[in-house]
Design a protein around this motif. Sequence first.
Motif, mmCIF file in Angstrom:
data_model
loop_
_atom_site.group_PDB
_atom_site.id
_atom_site.type_symbol
_atom_site.label_atom_id
_atom_site.label_comp_id
_atom_site.label_asym_id
_atom_site.label_seq_id
_atom_site.Cartn_x
_atom_site.Cartn_y
_atom_site.Cartn_z
ATOM 1 N N GLU A 142 16.842 -16.622 18.066
ATOM 2 C CA GLU A 142 15.474 -16.127 17.906
ATOM 3 C C GLU A 142 14.971 -16.169 16.467
ATOM 4 O OE1 GLU A 142 15.243 -12.275 19.741
ATOM 5 O OE2 GLU A 142 15.226 -13.145 21.755
ATOM 6 N N SER A 145 13.816 -11.889 13.987
ATOM 7 C CA SER A 145 14.346 -11.134 15.118
ATOM 8 C C SER A 145 15.677 -10.494 14.760
ATOM 9 C CB SER A 145 14.498 -12.057 16.331
ATOM 10 O OG SER A 145 14.914 -11.337 17.460
ATOM 11 N N TYR A 181 20.438 -19.028 27.134
ATOM 12 C CA TYR A 181 19.427 -18.133 26.575
ATOM 13 C C TYR A 181 18.292 -17.860 27.562
ATOM 14 C CZ TYR A 181 15.894 -16.148 23.505
ATOM 15 O OH TYR A 181 14.954 -15.321 22.952
ATOM 16 N N GLN A 182 18.170 -16.615 27.948
ATOM 17 C CA GLN A 182 17.082 -16.092 28.777
ATOM 18 C C GLN A 182 16.809 -16.920 30.028
ATOM 19 O OE1 GLN A 182 13.583 -14.861 26.635
ATOM 20 N NE2 GLN A 182 14.717 -13.224 25.620
ATOM 21 N N TRP A 190 10.489 -11.247 27.367
ATOM 22 C CA TRP A 190 11.024 -12.604 27.516
ATOM 23 C C TRP A 190 10.223 -13.569 26.662
ATOM 24 C CZ3 TRP A 190 15.338 -11.982 30.002
ATOM 25 C CH2 TRP A 190 15.446 -10.988 30.986
ATOM 26 N N ARG A 191 10.934 -14.530 26.043
ATOM 27 C CA ARG A 191 10.242 -15.479 25.173
ATOM 28 C C ARG A 191 9.475 -16.516 25.985
ATOM 29 N NH1 ARG A 191 13.762 -18.088 20.597
ATOM 30 N NH2 ARG A 191 13.951 -19.951 21.910
ATOM 31 N N ASP A 192 10.083 -17.039 27.052
ATOM 32 C CA ASP A 192 9.401 -18.022 27.898
ATOM 33 C C ASP A 192 8.549 -17.253 28.907
ATOM 34 O OD1 ASP A 192 8.540 -20.099 29.440
ATOM 35 O OD2 ASP A 192 10.512 -21.012 29.709
ATOM 36 N N ARG A 251 1.213 -10.734 24.194
ATOM 37 C CA ARG A 251 2.086 -11.806 23.712
ATOM 38 C C ARG A 251 2.373 -11.581 22.219
ATOM 39 N NH1 ARG A 251 2.321 -12.103 28.406
ATOM 40 N NH2 ARG A 251 2.050 -13.930 29.748
ATOM 41 N N ARG A 280 4.073 -11.523 18.513
ATOM 42 C CA ARG A 280 4.755 -12.585 17.786
ATOM 43 C C ARG A 280 5.772 -11.981 16.825
ATOM 44 N NH1 ARG A 280 3.616 -17.906 17.044
ATOM 45 N NH2 ARG A 280 4.470 -18.930 15.195
ATOM 46 N N HIS A 299 8.185 -17.128 16.987
ATOM 47 C CA HIS A 299 8.121 -17.114 18.449
ATOM 48 C C HIS A 299 7.214 -15.998 18.958
ATOM 49 C CE1 HIS A 299 11.419 -19.948 18.377
ATOM 50 N NE2 HIS A 299 12.155 -19.093 17.679
ATOM 51 N N THR A 300 6.553 -16.272 20.095
ATOM 52 C CA THR A 300 5.822 -15.229 20.813
ATOM 53 C C THR A 300 6.616 -14.839 22.055
ATOM 54 O OG1 THR A 300 4.572 -16.894 22.048
ATOM 55 C CG2 THR A 300 3.572 -16.025 20.031
ATOM 56 N N TYR A 301 6.382 -13.619 22.534
ATOM 57 C CA TYR A 301 7.147 -13.057 23.648
ATOM 58 C C TYR A 301 6.189 -12.489 24.687
ATOM 59 C CZ TYR A 301 11.093 -13.470 20.471
ATOM 60 O OH TYR A 301 12.058 -13.958 19.622
#
Length: 663
Positions: free
Chosen positions: A369, A373, A454-455, A485-487, A505, A507, A511-513
Amino acid sequence: MGERLSRTRERAFIGREEELGAFGEALAGDPQAPFAFYVFGPGGIGKSALLRCLADRARAAGRSIVEVDGRFVGRDPADFEREAGPFLEVAGTVLLVDSFEHCQWLESWLWQRLLPRAADDTLVVLAGRVAPQPQWLADPAWAGALYVRELEPFSEEQAWSVLATAQVRPELRERVLRFAGGNPLALSLAAAAGSTGWSREEVWAPSADLLRTLLTGLIGEVPTAAHRRALEVAAQAHSTSEELLAAVLPEEDVHLLFGWLRDLPFIESAPRGLYPHDAARETLTADLRWRAPHAFVTMRQRLVEEYLRMLREAPEERVWTVTDELFYLFRELESLTRLRTWSREEEVHDCPLRADDLDDVLRMAAETEGPASAELVRYWAERQPQAFSVYRLVSTGRTVAFTARLALPAPADPRDVAVDPVVAAAWEYTDATAPVGPGEHIGVSRFSVYPERYQVPSRVIDLSSSRAQAESARARGRAYGFAVWRDADAWADRVRGTLSDTGARPRVGEHTYGLFGVDWRQVPVEKWLGRFISATDVPAQPGPSALSRTAFDQAVREALAHWRDPAAFAVCALSRTRLAADFTDPAEELRTLLRHAVDDLAGDPRGVRAREALAAGYLSGAPTQEAAARRLGLPYGTYRRHVRQGLDLLCESLWRQELHGPR
């Protein structure tokens, strides 16, 4: 023709290399090879197929063959000895005994009296559902002469090979594998169905004929309705303890039922109870769901209630286990198969975060991440170290993942909001929808980091979800539960129907989550689980009976013949039909159904006298059929004609209900 069949079987045979190798050495005359082979395992595991293969190889080696089927062996050992005669007289004979469990009483006699008299260079193979008595394994005299092996289910690779050879469409194979496990019989029947074409539905489901064949082959005869219910509990529950059985079947003598379950050849024992082999489990579950959908749902509701009680009372170390078992009930639902795997291929165990785990945890966070993170992981590990779980492989002890489930009391701590954009988004969402009051808190499954997977759904996510749901059920004052969750797009589809997409969403670094949640004040855990139960609550669909029409008619006649014998009536074949599947008190409710069905015959002009004849001959206290005819004032021949007509009308009426449900 026999040679042609043998060649075809040889080409189609899969696996069992070790057993074939040991037998091949014995056929070749290796002085160190065993003389007696004993293979065992549950129904459908491939014992008979292995015996046929061994017989073909023995014939090809020029050996004489004697084949004995244990189902047809008499009670006198002399009968067995007569069938096996050449084994005692002709050198090189191979004796093959299938279905040995049906003549298991001969075991001691075989080891002590028959096998020591075998002719020169002979071999014997016994195949049954029950393991041999332990004294023969411990006897030094037999140590080098006896080969014992429990046959295992096919590996996933072998199972795929069966379905590929049968040309089952690739997109359907995984569903078939989930039903059949590695059981060769279930796979072969499913493959046979696949080779003759598929219905328009894209999801494979076993037909009634296939279920009937599997129930007979895998399970055999079930003594009573209570035993059937015990089997159905074991089929649904992840593992069945005597206490769980008592909670779900409070009216039964569960001590006896549990002992019976434990002795079944397709049932295994584990630390938390009993569980059936995959094919037996899926066959029983599919049969109950088809045959008695309302009983299926009722049993599931009872199990859910008991699991929730256990969850609230369980010690901390048992919490995730109970939650895992609860969600296992719904393993076939699409909404859960998107989220959970129930896989044991990557078996991990979770444990609390230790000081010497922190470097590994920070490294995994930075790799997957990014550094921003990882700094948040450090922040929360200092603030709430008890929220973290570290996951290690059972096989090697290597640390492979970590998760963190934060508990954040209201009002929000300004430091947390300023440092972590995800936590800030969660509090912003609660303030905008339904604010969290004093004494309440929110739960946030903040991190789920498994670099190798990952996830994506994995055993780590299974266990973390189980922990999160357990905490939600046990915690007081929990207002919201959130998952991160990232995706976001993929997980929005996976959690559809279980969690709501907040639309936030946030950030962190590059990355956004996605933030997904549920308001536990609006949807208590029991109501949330009720969504899964209602997803299985489907009415019975018209379909084929588990019995042929001829067998069904015979079952109706048998039930009437045993009307005045309560013990015999309670276990009659009619009580095991789809017609009686939803009965809570099968014997009494079946009596009521039969009485009403007989009375309804009077509504047909042809059935008025037929109804009187059936009632007098079977339902009244008339000691004989002749006495019933005298009671009606009819010649015996006329009376018998009315009885025959009444039976025909009654069977026709009940058969319609068997196929289409009550009118």
